[in-house]
Design a protein around this motif. Structure first.
Motif, PDB file in Angstrom:
ATOM      1  N   THR A  38       0.847  -1.186   0.000  1.00  0.00           N
ATOM      2  CA  THR A  38       0.000   0.000   0.000  1.00  0.00           C
ATOM      3  C   THR A  38       0.881   1.235   0.000  1.00  0.00           C
ATOM      4  OG1 THR A  38      -1.855   1.129   1.061  1.00  0.00           O
ATOM      5  CG2 THR A  38      -0.275   0.063   2.516  1.00  0.00           C
ATOM      6  N   GLU A  39       0.423   2.266  -0.699  1.00  0.00           N
ATOM      7  CA  GLU A  39       1.130   3.539  -0.769  1.00  0.00           C
ATOM      8  C   GLU A  39       0.115   4.666  -0.750  1.00  0.00           C
ATOM      9  OE1 GLU A  39       3.212   3.318  -4.515  1.00  0.00           O
ATOM     10  OE2 GLU A  39       5.006   2.504  -3.553  1.00  0.00           O
ATOM     11  N   ALA A  40       0.556   5.822  -0.275  1.00  0.00           N
ATOM     12  CA  ALA A  40      -0.278   7.018  -0.310  1.00  0.00           C
ATOM     13  C   ALA A  40       0.541   8.153  -0.905  1.00  0.00           C
ATOM     14  CB  ALA A  40      -0.755   7.377   1.093  1.00  0.00           C
ATOM     15  N   TRP A  41      -0.112   8.948  -1.736  1.00  0.00           N
ATOM     16  CA  TRP A  41       0.543  10.080  -2.382  1.00  0.00           C
ATOM     17  C   TRP A  41      -0.248  11.344  -2.094  1.00  0.00           C
ATOM     18  CZ3 TRP A  41      -0.212   6.341  -6.810  1.00  0.00           C
ATOM     19  CH2 TRP A  41       0.814   5.389  -6.831  1.00  0.00           C
ATOM     20  N   LEU A  42       0.427  12.467  -2.220  1.00  0.00           N
ATOM     21  CA  LEU A  42      -0.155  13.770  -1.904  1.00  0.00           C
ATOM     22  C   LEU A  42       0.116  14.738  -3.041  1.00  0.00           C
ATOM     23  CD1 LEU A  42      -1.251  15.741   0.405  1.00  0.00           C
ATOM     24  CD2 LEU A  42       1.152  16.115   0.927  1.00  0.00           C
ATOM     25  N   SER A  43      -0.896  15.525  -3.410  1.00  0.00           N
ATOM     26  CA  SER A  43      -0.763  16.570  -4.418  1.00  0.00           C
ATOM     27  C   SER A  43      -1.532  17.791  -3.919  1.00  0.00           C
ATOM     28  CB  SER A  43      -1.344  16.086  -5.753  1.00  0.00           C
ATOM     29  OG  SER A  43      -1.313  17.126  -6.707  1.00  0.00           O
ATOM     30  N   GLU A  44      -0.931  18.969  -4.018  1.00  0.00           N
ATOM     31  CA  GLU A  44      -1.564  20.175  -3.488  1.00  0.00           C
ATOM     32  C   GLU A  44      -1.728  21.268  -4.543  1.00  0.00           C
ATOM     33  OE1 GLU A  44      -0.372  21.562   0.575  1.00  0.00           O
ATOM     34  OE2 GLU A  44       1.299  20.181   0.231  1.00  0.00           O
ATOM     35  N   THR A  45      -2.848  21.957  -4.450  1.00  0.00           N
ATOM     36  CA  THR A  45      -3.066  23.202  -5.182  1.00  0.00           C
ATOM     37  C   THR A  45      -3.542  24.227  -4.161  1.00  0.00           C
ATOM     38  OG1 THR A  45      -5.416  22.835  -5.690  1.00  0.00           O
ATOM     39  CG2 THR A  45      -3.803  21.898  -7.238  1.00  0.00           C
ATOM     40  N   LYS A  46      -3.805  25.430  -4.600  1.00  0.00           N
ATOM     41  CA  LYS A  46      -4.301  26.451  -3.668  1.00  0.00           C
ATOM     42  C   LYS A  46      -5.699  26.125  -3.162  1.00  0.00           C
ATOM     43  CE  LYS A  46      -1.567  30.267  -5.408  1.00  0.00           C
ATOM     44  NZ  LYS A  46      -1.577  31.598  -6.007  1.00  0.00           N
ATOM     45  N   LYS A  47      -6.483  25.415  -3.977  1.00  0.00           N
ATOM     46  CA  LYS A  47      -7.880  25.163  -3.629  1.00  0.00           C
ATOM     47  C   LYS A  47      -8.143  23.817  -2.969  1.00  0.00           C
ATOM     48  CE  LYS A  47      -9.702  28.213  -7.134  1.00  0.00           C
ATOM     49  NZ  LYS A  47     -10.639  28.380  -8.242  1.00  0.00           N
ATOM     50  N   SER A  48      -7.216  22.865  -3.135  1.00  0.00           N
ATOM     51  CA  SER A  48      -7.452  21.551  -2.541  1.00  0.00           C
ATOM     52  C   SER A  48      -6.158  20.766  -2.381  1.00  0.00           C
ATOM     53  CB  SER A  48      -8.440  20.734  -3.378  1.00  0.00           C
ATOM     54  OG  SER A  48      -7.843  20.314  -4.587  1.00  0.00           O
ATOM     55  N   VAL A  49      -6.268  19.717  -1.589  1.00  0.00           N
ATOM     56  CA  VAL A  49      -5.179  18.762  -1.384  1.00  0.00           C
ATOM     57  C   VAL A  49      -5.752  17.402  -1.771  1.00  0.00           C
ATOM     58  CG1 VAL A  49      -3.604  17.748   0.300  1.00  0.00           C
ATOM     59  CG2 VAL A  49      -4.296  20.144   0.547  1.00  0.00           C
ATOM     60  N   THR A  50      -5.031  16.681  -2.613  1.00  0.00           N
ATOM     61  CA  THR A  50      -5.491  15.364  -3.033  1.00  0.00           C
ATOM     62  C   THR A  50      -4.610  14.292  -2.400  1.00  0.00           C
ATOM     63  OG1 THR A  50      -6.299  16.227  -5.140  1.00  0.00           O
ATOM     64  CG2 THR A  50      -5.948  13.839  -4.997  1.00  0.00           C
ATOM     65  N   PHE A  51      -5.269  13.354  -1.752  1.00  0.00           N
ATOM     66  CA  PHE A  51      -4.609  12.179  -1.194  1.00  0.00           C
ATOM     67  C   PHE A  51      -4.995  11.002  -2.072  1.00  0.00           C
ATOM     68  CE2 PHE A  51      -4.921  15.043   2.372  1.00  0.00           C
ATOM     69  CZ  PHE A  51      -3.738  14.852   3.058  1.00  0.00           C
ATOM     70  N   GLN A  52      -4.016  10.325  -2.637  1.00  0.00           N
ATOM     71  CA  GLN A  52      -4.259   9.150  -3.466  1.00  0.00           C
ATOM     72  C   GLN A  52      -3.729   7.941  -2.715  1.00  0.00           C
ATOM     73  OE1 GLN A  52      -5.560   8.998  -6.904  1.00  0.00           O
ATOM     74  NE2 GLN A  52      -5.682   6.870  -6.300  1.00  0.00           N
ATOM     75  N   LEU A  53      -4.581   6.982  -2.466  1.00  0.00           N
ATOM     76  CA  LEU A  53      -4.220   5.772  -1.742  1.00  0.00           C
ATOM     77  C   LEU A  53      -4.352   4.591  -2.700  1.00  0.00           C
ATOM     78  CD1 LEU A  53      -3.556   4.520   1.033  1.00  0.00           C
ATOM     79  CD2 LEU A  53      -5.997   4.506   1.507  1.00  0.00           C
TER      80      LEU A  53
END
Length: 106
Positions: A38-53
């Motif tokens: 299992t892995e989790a990734w993170l991506s950020e913009t000014k309007k949101s944060v995305t967590f991908q699992l």
């Protein structure tokens, strides 16, 4: 092999809270029977944060068993009860998208 992905778009102010939740989920999966990785990734913009699992399991039934663990079900029951009683907290999750895959074998 069964692969499950889920992406959560979260309000920026909820980043730290959700980060802790995802870290706890990853640790739980790694200890659960049938979980291969299992892995989790993170991506950020000014309007949101995305967590991908992303999680890989021996079989779909193993993932389903992980979802049905008592502490996970209790959190959903508590949230549902709070919603019914009008005590629901504003959600930090803007959207949730999940996909499932099976390994193609030759």
């Amino acid at each position: 092999m069964y692969i499950r992905t889920v992406a959560f778009d979260v309000r920026p102010e909820g980043k730290d809270i959700f980060y802790k939740k995802i870290a706890k989920d990853v640790a739980s999966m790694k200890e659960f029977e049938g979980c291969l990785a299992t892995e989790a990734w993170l991506s950020e913009t000014k309007k949101s944060v995305t967590f991908q699992l992303v999680s890989k399991w021996q079989e779909k039934k193993h993932f389903q068993a992980w979802l049905k663990r008592p502490e996970h079900l209790q959190k959903h029951r508590d949230a549902h009860r709070a919603e019914k009683e009008g005590q629901e907290k504003p959600s930090i999750v803007l959207s949730k998208t999940s996909q499932e895959f099976s390994l193609i074998t030759e």
